[in-house]
Design an enzyme around this catalytic site. Sequence first.
Site, PDB file in Angstrom:
ATOM      1  CG  HIS A 135      -2.075   0.921   1.097  1.00 59.70           C
ATOM      2  ND1 HIS A 135      -1.989   2.266   1.354  1.00 59.70           N
ATOM      3  CD2 HIS A 135      -3.332   0.670   0.674  1.00 59.70           C
ATOM      4  CE1 HIS A 135      -3.172   2.815   1.119  1.00 59.70           C
ATOM      5  NE2 HIS A 135      -4.007   1.879   0.711  1.00 59.70           N
TER       6      HIS A 135
ATOM      7  CG  ASP B  82      -8.217  -4.554  -2.703  1.00 62.79           C
ATOM      8  OD1 ASP B  82      -7.439  -3.593  -2.847  1.00 62.79           O
ATOM      9  OD2 ASP B  82      -9.458  -4.444  -2.747  1.00 62.79           O
TER      10      ASP B  82
HETATM   11  C1  SDX Z   1      -6.216  -0.088  -2.889  1.00 63.91           C
HETATM   12  O1  SDX Z   1      -4.489   4.485  -2.123  1.00 63.91           O
HETATM   13  C2  SDX Z   1      -5.392   3.842  -1.469  1.00 63.91           C
HETATM   14  O2  SDX Z   1      -5.773   4.174  -0.387  1.00 63.91           O
HETATM   15  C3  SDX Z   1      -5.950   2.645  -2.204  1.00 63.91           C
HETATM   16  C4  SDX Z   1      -6.956   1.798  -1.419  1.00 63.91           C
HETATM   17  C5  SDX Z   1      -8.234   2.558  -1.129  1.00 63.91           C
HETATM   18  O3  SDX Z   1      -8.926   2.177  -0.185  1.00 63.91           O
HETATM   19  O4  SDX Z   1      -8.575   3.473  -1.933  1.00 63.91           O
HETATM   20  O5  SDX Z   1      -6.367   1.382  -0.189  1.00 63.91           O
HETATM   21  C6  SDX Z   1      -7.367   0.545  -2.196  1.00 63.91           C
HETATM   22  O6  SDX Z   1      -5.977   0.227  -4.021  1.00 63.91           O
HETATM   23  C7  SDX Z   1      -5.315  -1.036  -2.128  1.00 63.91           C
HETATM   24  C8  SDX Z   1      -4.084  -1.513  -2.961  1.00 63.91           C
HETATM   25  C9  SDX Z   1      -4.559  -2.645  -3.874  1.00 63.91           C
HETATM   26  N1  SDX Z   1      -3.505  -2.980  -4.856  1.00 63.91           N
HETATM   27  C10 SDX Z   1      -2.863  -4.167  -4.799  1.00 63.91           C
HETATM   28  O7  SDX Z   1      -2.995  -4.988  -3.897  1.00 63.91           O
HETATM   29  C11 SDX Z   1      -1.947  -4.414  -5.992  1.00 63.91           C
HETATM   30  C12 SDX Z   1      -0.596  -4.923  -5.486  1.00 63.91           C
HETATM   31  N2  SDX Z   1       0.072  -3.826  -4.752  1.00 63.91           N
HETATM   32  C13 SDX Z   1       0.958  -2.986  -5.488  1.00 63.91           C
HETATM   33  O8  SDX Z   1       0.776  -2.855  -6.846  1.00 63.91           O
HETATM   34  C14 SDX Z   1       1.449  -1.774  -4.712  1.00 63.91           C
HETATM   35  O9  SDX Z   1       1.762  -2.205  -3.452  1.00 63.91           O
HETATM   36  C15 SDX Z   1       0.540  -0.552  -4.619  1.00 63.91           C
HETATM   37  C16 SDX Z   1       0.097  -0.095  -5.952  1.00 63.91           C
HETATM   38  C17 SDX Z   1      -0.639  -0.856  -3.770  1.00 63.91           C
HETATM   39  C18 SDX Z   1       1.363   0.556  -3.944  1.00 63.91           C
HETATM   40  O10 SDX Z   1       2.343   0.895  -4.829  1.00 63.91           O
HETATM   41  P1  SDX Z   1       3.453   2.022  -4.452  1.00 63.91           P
HETATM   42  O11 SDX Z   1       3.149   2.697  -3.176  1.00 63.91           O
HETATM   43  O12 SDX Z   1       3.649   2.870  -5.650  1.00 63.91           O
HETATM   44  O13 SDX Z   1       4.698   1.165  -4.144  1.00 63.91           O
HETATM   45  P2  SDX Z   1       5.709   0.716  -5.221  1.00 63.91           P
HETATM   46  O14 SDX Z   1       4.989   0.176  -6.416  1.00 63.91           O
HETATM   47  O15 SDX Z   1       6.693   1.818  -5.421  1.00 63.91           O
HETATM   48  O16 SDX Z   1       6.411  -0.535  -4.500  1.00 63.91           O
HETATM   49  C19 SDX Z   1       7.440  -0.316  -3.553  1.00 63.91           C
HETATM   50  C20 SDX Z   1       8.311  -1.544  -3.695  1.00 63.91           C
HETATM   51  C21 SDX Z   1       8.668  -1.853  -5.148  1.00 63.91           C
HETATM   52  O17 SDX Z   1       9.927  -2.489  -5.139  1.00 63.91           O
HETATM   53  P3  SDX Z   1      11.241  -1.575  -5.568  1.00 63.91           P
HETATM   54  O18 SDX Z   1      10.934  -0.991  -6.934  1.00 63.91           O
HETATM   55  O19 SDX Z   1      11.331  -0.490  -4.484  1.00 63.91           O
HETATM   56  O20 SDX Z   1      12.366  -2.550  -5.555  1.00 63.91           O
HETATM   57  O21 SDX Z   1       7.586  -2.717  -3.227  1.00 63.91           O
HETATM   58  C22 SDX Z   1       7.394  -3.620  -4.296  1.00 63.91           C
HETATM   59  C23 SDX Z   1       7.641  -2.872  -5.590  1.00 63.91           C
HETATM   60  O22 SDX Z   1       8.160  -3.750  -6.581  1.00 63.91           O
HETATM   61  N3  SDX Z   1       6.002  -4.057  -4.208  1.00 63.91           N
HETATM   62  C24 SDX Z   1       5.599  -5.306  -4.321  1.00 63.91           C
HETATM   63  C25 SDX Z   1       4.211  -5.255  -4.131  1.00 63.91           C
HETATM   64  N4  SDX Z   1       3.819  -3.999  -3.936  1.00 63.91           N
HETATM   65  C26 SDX Z   1       4.948  -3.256  -3.990  1.00 63.91           C
HETATM   66  N5  SDX Z   1       6.263  -6.465  -4.561  1.00 63.91           N
HETATM   67  C27 SDX Z   1       5.514  -7.567  -4.610  1.00 63.91           C
HETATM   68  N6  SDX Z   1       4.165  -7.632  -4.421  1.00 63.91           N
HETATM   69  C28 SDX Z   1       3.495  -6.474  -4.186  1.00 63.91           C
HETATM   70  N7  SDX Z   1       2.166  -6.500  -4.024  1.00 63.91           N
END
Ligand code: SDX
Length: 437
Positions: free
Chosen positions: A314, A372
Amino acid sequence: MTIRESKAIPDGAAKLSYKGKDYDLPAYAGTEGPNVLDIRKLYSDADVFTYDPGFTSTGSCESQITFIDGDKGVLLYRGYPIDQLAAHSNFVEVCYLLLYGALPSKTEMEAFDRTVTLHTMVHEQLATFYRGFRRDAHPMAVMCGVVGALSAFYHDSTDINDPRQREIASHRLIAKIPTIAAMAYKYHVGQPFVYPLNHLGYTENFMRMCFAVPAEEYKINPVLAKALDTIFILHADHEQNASTSTVRLAGSSGANPFACIAAGIACLWGPAHGGANEAALKMLEEIGTVDRIPEFVARAKDKNDPFRLMGFGHRVYKNYDPRAKAMEIQCHAVLDELGMKDEPLLKVAMELEHIALHDDYFIEKKLYPNIDFYSGITLRALGFPTSMFTALFALARTVGWIAQWKEMLEDPHQKIGRPRQLYTGAKTRDYVPLTRR
Ligand code: SDX
């Protein structure tokens, strides 16, 4: 205290040195959370933009609706902790709270509940919009289209500068979104639309509009209805997430409120956002059994593999998403009620959560289950197809979107949102006629 009334924090200003000149950036404190540095004059004073793709360090507005402390795993709706609202409130009461800023008295609650109930039907012409879609259209595609179409129906409540018309539009959206979502489901499964019944509660009405068939009486299961009502509470609002920011940006131009909510539905559909509940269940189904979890955890950690654990991570929560814990409770309540304690996907989900929470990669990246992660298992057990999961998220988030839209329009500082950019494209060059290329 709000920025509208608050003064800059004495000696809290930041000093920016840029190209040999110093600039003071006033700092403001809210009631909770980090202070903000006011950069509104930066471009005009220093001819420089800030740069923050994804808005990781940018406050887009002032708001008094929802607060998240990502480190402490805290979520407040108008100051009330989400776990208390999930335990003691109901979705219609939370709608009132988000919209008006206080818990309603008994009289206020009865009046609001009655108003919402009397707006649950949709214009009969709206039903024809569904017939233009293929039966296998994704319910979110239908929701985008039909909610957007509402803007063609209510010309008596779209003067957004009239507070009363803003309120009527808010009530209509909260009341009609379950009917629209239920109709999207019925159309998807090829069954006749079911009209709302005014003697039923909000969530019971929705479940009946989804699952009742003309051939027999629909019996409401109060345990399941309560669980879904709580799930709606958990999804109702969440600060300036992507879809809420979309609604605010669309609303900042003065667009029709129904069209703004349609824009929010479009944004929520993405698998990185609200579409994650559908993606998380598909991921659990793909994993299938506990012994395949290590393979998928390895893929999630592999930089060369775009696979991510859906339902994990998140932008704000760098600790447990408090909604995930409440969601897990509802998941067990529903599965227990339905005698599905041995649901194989639940075992996979719980084992995956356990492994991930003890894996250095996830600990270092602060990746925890989000709302989720458990919602998909729960919604499927309630009888919804995977394709309806994000439509249910949109149903619940509509009140948050419209409360934030209303707050934005009432903010004396609000103006049309128009970000700038860092341009790295071609410098000015002369046109070359085709004959000379
Ligand atoms: C919702 O914003 C909100 O409040 C949203 C929400 C709401 O109520 O409105 O809470 C609802 O959207 C919840 C999130 C649902 N999405 C997912 O579950 C999809 C999987 N999660 C990711 O795609 C990600 O964690 C996000 C999109 C939720 C957050 O992305 P960020 O904050 O931009 O973080 P990032 O992509 O920069 O990741 C940071 C690091 C990265 O590694 P590095 O590039 O630093 O090496 O963490 C890794 C990412 O690769 N990473 C993950 C991961 N999520 C982040 N690695 C593996 N699995 C994951 N799920």
